[in-house]
Design a protein around this motif. Sequence first.
Motif, PDB file in Angstrom:
ATOM      1  N   ASP A 327       0.806  -1.222   0.000  1.00  0.00           N
ATOM      2  CA  ASP A 327       0.000   0.000   0.000  1.00  0.00           C
ATOM      3  C   ASP A 327       0.837   1.269   0.000  1.00  0.00           C
ATOM      4  O   ASP A 327       0.358   2.312  -0.402  1.00  0.00           O
ATOM      5  N   GLU A 385      -1.726  -2.114  -3.738  1.00  0.00           N
ATOM      6  CA  GLU A 385      -3.003  -2.070  -3.021  1.00  0.00           C
ATOM      7  C   GLU A 385      -3.447  -0.621  -2.926  1.00  0.00           C
ATOM      8  O   GLU A 385      -2.645   0.248  -2.590  1.00  0.00           O
ATOM      9  N   GLY A 389      -9.770   6.390   0.731  1.00  0.00           N
ATOM     10  CA  GLY A 389      -9.905   6.811   2.121  1.00  0.00           C
ATOM     11  C   GLY A 389      -8.558   6.742   2.825  1.00  0.00           C
ATOM     12  O   GLY A 389      -8.286   7.507   3.735  1.00  0.00           O
ATOM     13  N   ILE A 390      -7.721   5.810   2.402  1.00  0.00           N
ATOM     14  CA  ILE A 390      -6.350   5.730   2.925  1.00  0.00           C
ATOM     15  C   ILE A 390      -5.374   6.183   1.828  1.00  0.00           C
ATOM     16  O   ILE A 390      -4.604   7.110   2.014  1.00  0.00           O
ATOM     17  N   GLU A 393      -4.592   9.793   0.962  1.00  0.00           N
ATOM     18  CA  GLU A 393      -5.160  10.584   2.061  1.00  0.00           C
ATOM     19  C   GLU A 393      -4.285  10.549   3.310  1.00  0.00           C
ATOM     20  O   GLU A 393      -3.937  11.595   3.847  1.00  0.00           O
ATOM     21  N   ALA A 394      -3.956   9.344   3.769  1.00  0.00           N
ATOM     22  CA  ALA A 394      -3.126   9.252   4.971  1.00  0.00           C
ATOM     23  C   ALA A 394      -1.759   9.872   4.672  1.00  0.00           C
ATOM     24  O   ALA A 394      -1.283   9.803   3.536  1.00  0.00           O
ATOM     25  N   VAL A 395      -1.138  10.463   5.666  1.00  0.00           N
ATOM     26  CA  VAL A 395       0.128  11.170   5.460  1.00  0.00           C
ATOM     27  C   VAL A 395       1.205  10.217   4.928  1.00  0.00           C
ATOM     28  O   VAL A 395       2.092  10.628   4.179  1.00  0.00           O
ATOM     29  N   THR A 396       1.096   8.954   5.260  1.00  0.00           N
ATOM     30  CA  THR A 396       2.021   7.928   4.771  1.00  0.00           C
ATOM     31  C   THR A 396       1.694   7.459   3.356  1.00  0.00           C
ATOM     32  O   THR A 396       2.458   6.725   2.751  1.00  0.00           O
ATOM     33  N   HIS A 397       0.532   7.843   2.846  1.00  0.00           N
ATOM     34  CA  HIS A 397       0.035   7.340   1.560  1.00  0.00           C
ATOM     35  C   HIS A 397      -0.255   8.480   0.581  1.00  0.00           C
ATOM     36  O   HIS A 397      -0.963   8.275  -0.389  1.00  0.00           O
TER      37      HIS A 397
ATOM     38  N   THR B 312       1.317   6.332  12.488  1.00  0.00           N
ATOM     39  CA  THR B 312       2.507   6.741  11.732  1.00  0.00           C
ATOM     40  C   THR B 312       3.479   7.569  12.557  1.00  0.00           C
ATOM     41  O   THR B 312       3.076   8.331  13.437  1.00  0.00           O
ATOM     42  N   LEU B 314       5.184   9.819  11.086  1.00  0.00           N
ATOM     43  CA  LEU B 314       5.149  11.150  10.473  1.00  0.00           C
ATOM     44  C   LEU B 314       4.227  12.024  11.318  1.00  0.00           C
ATOM     45  O   LEU B 314       3.005  11.997  11.160  1.00  0.00           O
ATOM     46  N   THR B 319      -3.761   8.491  11.440  1.00  0.00           N
ATOM     47  CA  THR B 319      -3.826   8.695   9.988  1.00  0.00           C
ATOM     48  C   THR B 319      -5.295   8.695   9.566  1.00  0.00           C
ATOM     49  O   THR B 319      -5.977   9.698   9.748  1.00  0.00           O
ATOM     50  N   LYS B 320      -5.770   7.553   9.043  1.00  0.00           N
ATOM     51  CA  LYS B 320      -7.150   7.479   8.558  1.00  0.00           C
ATOM     52  C   LYS B 320      -7.806   6.219   9.119  1.00  0.00           C
ATOM     53  O   LYS B 320      -7.124   5.308   9.571  1.00  0.00           O
ATOM     54  N   ASP B 323      -6.531   2.332   8.956  1.00  0.00           N
ATOM     55  CA  ASP B 323      -5.131   2.272   8.531  1.00  0.00           C
ATOM     56  C   ASP B 323      -4.297   1.920   9.760  1.00  0.00           C
ATOM     57  O   ASP B 323      -3.938   2.804  10.544  1.00  0.00           O
TER      58      ASP B 323
END
Lengths: 642, 642
Positions: A327, A385, A389-390, A393-397, B312, B314, B319-320, B323
């Motif tokens: 992911d 993957e 929503g992730i 959106e997520a700071v890691t993604h 995370t 970070l 995060t979301k 996740d």
Amino acid sequence: MKVQKQISLKDFTTAEGFVGRYQHLIKDVVIPYQYKVLCDEMEGVEKSHVIRNFINAGKALRGEDVGDGFYGMVFQDSDAAKWLEAVAYALILFPDTELEATADRVIDIIAGAQDSDGYLNTYYTIKDRDKRWTNLLEGHELYCAGHMMEAAVAYYEATGKDRLLKVMLKNAECIYHHFVTEGHEGYPGHPEVELALLRMYRATGDKLCLDLAEHFLNIRGADTAFYEKEVAKRTWKVWGADPTDHAYQQSQCPVRELDEATGHSVRAVYLYTAMADLASETDDQELKKACDRLWKSITERRMYVTGGIGSTFLGEAFTKDYDLPNDTAYAETCASIGLMFFASRMLENEVKGTYGDVMERAFYNTVLAGMQLDGRRFFYVNPLEVVPGIAGEAVTHKHVIPQRPTWYACACCPPNVARLITSIGKYAYGENGNTAYCHLYVAGDTKFENGLELNCVTEYPYAFTIRYEIRKGGKELAVRVPGWSSSVTVRRGTDAGSMAEVSYKIEKGYLYLGTVETGEIIELQLDDAPEFLYASPKIPDIQGCVALQRGPLVYCFEGADNNGDILSLAIDDSEPAEAEAFDPKLLNGVTRLKVKAFRKEIPEGLYSARKLKETPCTAYAVPYYSWGNRGLNEMRVWMTKH
Amino acid sequence: MKVQKQISLKDFTTAEGFVGRYQHLIKDVVIPYQYKVLCDEMEGVEKSHVIRNFINAGKALRGEDVGDGFYGMVFQDSDAAKWLEAVAYALILFPDTELEATADRVIDIIAGAQDSDGYLNTYYTIKDRDKRWTNLLEGHELYCAGHMMEAAVAYYEATGKDRLLKVMLKNAECIYHHFVTEGHEGYPGHPEVELALLRMYRATGDKLCLDLAEHFLNIRGADTAFYEKEVAKRTWKVWGADPTDHAYQQSQCPVRELDEATGHSVRAVYLYTAMADLASETDDQELKKACDRLWKSITERRMYVTGGIGSTFLGEAFTKDYDLPNDTAYAETCASIGLMFFASRMLENEVKGTYGDVMERAFYNTVLAGMQLDGRRFFYVNPLEVVPGIAGEAVTHKHVIPQRPTWYACACCPPNVARLITSIGKYAYGENGNTAYCHLYVAGDTKFENGLELNCVTEYPYAFTIRYEIRKGGKELAVRVPGWSSSVTVRRGTDAGSMAEVSYKIEKGYLYLGTVETGEIIELQLDDAPEFLYASPKIPDIQGCVALQRGPLVYCFEGADNNGDILSLAIDDSEPAEAEAFDPKLLNGVTRLKVKAFRKEIPEGLYSARKLKETPCTAYAVPYYSWGNRGLNEMRVWMTKH
């Protein structure tokens, strides 16, 4: 000495077929689209300014007002170079006087931006000539030069016109003068010029190019602290890259001692490509051994099943062995293109099926996934993957964009895809004195230097018959048999009536057919059964998962085919997956796979001490390269196994 | 109005037992160890300088030379505060005149660092008084003040000595003067002072503290652009935090409108703790509803099975939804401590089992995992998977250290663990007028304000009998029944002969036992069967996985118990897991679990089209909190299911 070498692209004539249709798309859509972007004539996409940069650099050289000056990344010039290279290849496939005239005009503009000493780079010429060569770590001068050299060679080979080639020879001399004659220290932060110089050497025979390539490879990592010293000497930076991270900079040791693929994944494979090329060019066994180690480091420990490389967006880099998150993968399109370069050059050291297998894996999966089916949008990052929503959106993604954007401010991938697809013949066919090699199955006519001529007819990768019609024989033919094919049937004859199965020997993944004669037909039948793939338990992120492959195509599951929900599916691998009929209307024509599966209930909350109820169902998979063409939805390559 | 409230710690007397032994460890090892660190008398650990900072701040105030000045993080003062708070609690449990004298001396030094206007912060006092209150985003003045207020309240409650309490009341007045009387804008970048002011209010009855807490909560997010304006006004920074990321700063809207747990996870739960506390203190239904939403956001969508939060590194942040990566989790020890604070305050709004369940989950798993069994090393980050070679090595996993380090430059977690464990009685027992509540099973004597006195005898979490001996009855008793216990047997009597099973009703997770009488014994028998846990299919990272829990303990698999290789194990959940006999010699005393499993072959390379061979075997799991105490090895909570 090269045990075999890429054919000249002029000797390959494309035909209709899977790859041929992509080549048409590049010619008809991608190249004109990208030209408009380079000229800032495309509305609603990131400003490029590439052509203006060259025009303005010319003005700067003439002491004129530079107008709107320089705009873009420090490596902006390379977009023009890669586009030109793609144009050159397209002109070979599809001659087009108008496109050629456009390219000539672009080359005029580029030539006009070259300084009297041969220096060519719009960033430095427009902004600050005194900064030349002071930031090899980040400055990308040698990188841009390398791409323009590649374009020059390609355009010369395509058209016979040597204007750009002469410009780049003069540029090579300028670089040689600085780094060799004057003896300034340093090697490129982003390798590329090394592999380009080797192409220049073969196109021109100018030994200066070979010497300069060898110089950069020999000096790299000899003084590991070079970038630290460089940073200490200058007062400016581009991003502020950390000069002390030698493994990231691929300068942790001399290149002949490297044994682990590290750092920025594109830079890595560009470097290794040059190393492999030089190894075969100069019979450098030590270099060859380093390439072998690096090849294994990547393909046996650090490569996604899609042929993607680079596990993290932090530095767009390799991480550690077996760290292959789906992911948050980076798996940059350009990196898989570079991996194909590396594989192709490894084939010039040793004819071994694994190189072709990896080349195929990278091409049919990550490289093609990099482009939307209509040729108008591109992925830089190719995750395995995506969960809306992730993802994105997520700071890691943030880098894992779930749908392809139009153009990037950093637009390295789109023109890279264009030049790769239009030059696929070089990767598909090779030769040495007496033997012609077919590494990939690409429909079209090929002439080899030894006189052999053949026509390849196939609807691969959706059909598994590959037919070689020998137009002119008397020489030997060798064809790669993919590692994924559990069986291969070979038939020979001169017409439908005479075709008969023959026995054969396979050596290191290649079928050696001996001498083939004019009029002969050789037909390979590969295994068309979809296969489940299982991951080594050493890869933590795909424990207990299963993937699907048919032929060279890795498949993925998308919400669009599975009621919008992939996450609750568990795949039953107790029965084989089935291929549906090829559907010409779906995703530009694909064969879907279907498998038995179970759909799990979604319980309340996060964790449950109760086993989740499961309902039998059928799950459908589409080729990975075709994902993300039907709007925002979930996607997965590795699925939970039931 | 609080439906029930935490007991006063003075009313709890610890006994031998699982938690009691941890409390001894804190008193005997952790507190002396940390004191030496704070005084820079501990060799081989990161320099702290905390006590010197206070001494030097005193010098600065007196116009003397500040010697070696300030050293450490901008929030370095808080280490002293948390240590003092832990000392206060320890003195309640284990009176110790020498330790008390040490604490008094530290308090003298701290008091000496307070400015004449009540301001107290060594960073600003030593370095630059003009910077006071100019960087609420990063400056941590209010955070440090909050921790010192908590220490002041705790020390006052423990010893009756009000020196520090007076210092901090004056400090509260100083803060009130600046932000309310003078009306300067702003709210703390790191919430903490709000919850501390509410404790100050209850300890002193000073309404200024309540008003100031309410002020900070009311103003937060009212002007979402506050931090942006603040950054524009100042010329200095600590790290250069992004003021535009309002969700990260938990200032995206007024707190009563929050509906999603975002940003730095420790800050988040400290904020929500204050919100929940104020909601019950002032009957603020709107605030209560926001807390309900935030509780659900965390516990139903963003919490690890270990009670860890923050997916995370970070930004050490949420995060979301769903996740929850195992290997790159942040799951800071402090965040799970904060989650316990939040849960405990939610229990003051509504008596509901889920709050106790989460409190237990966080405590017995992430919080205890934060400390090595010998009390000498600490985890900041609590991953659910560690693979040596990747953990701590890959650029994405640098924060996931596979073994506990000694002390951190940023040492927030170790003293936080110390103060939590020594004050566990407050979380375990609560009361309202007529009813005494047992939220957690902690051995010891407890006196409630209503006169009820009980002694809890248990070897929980390794034995599942909890025995309450009523020393003084006539009041009602309510005991939480954990959500994980599929059954509970309740027996009542006055001695071994008279004990008999009784029927009961459970309401919202609590067993209401009615009035209990002096001399009565109530015995709960909880379910001791190990359970497999299954994850919601919505969590992509643990698809097809299974975990193990017994009682409140989440288990993990370590290489140490499984021939050094966890990754190749697939767990067979078709038969129940078995608990081995409690082993007092293993990991300070644990019960291992064993399960049927299969060990997969390790194939050549990364991917295989062949199903991997599997050999039946037994796999062993140990409690998650005990992991990482046997050298470098693999660890996993979520295992592949066979």
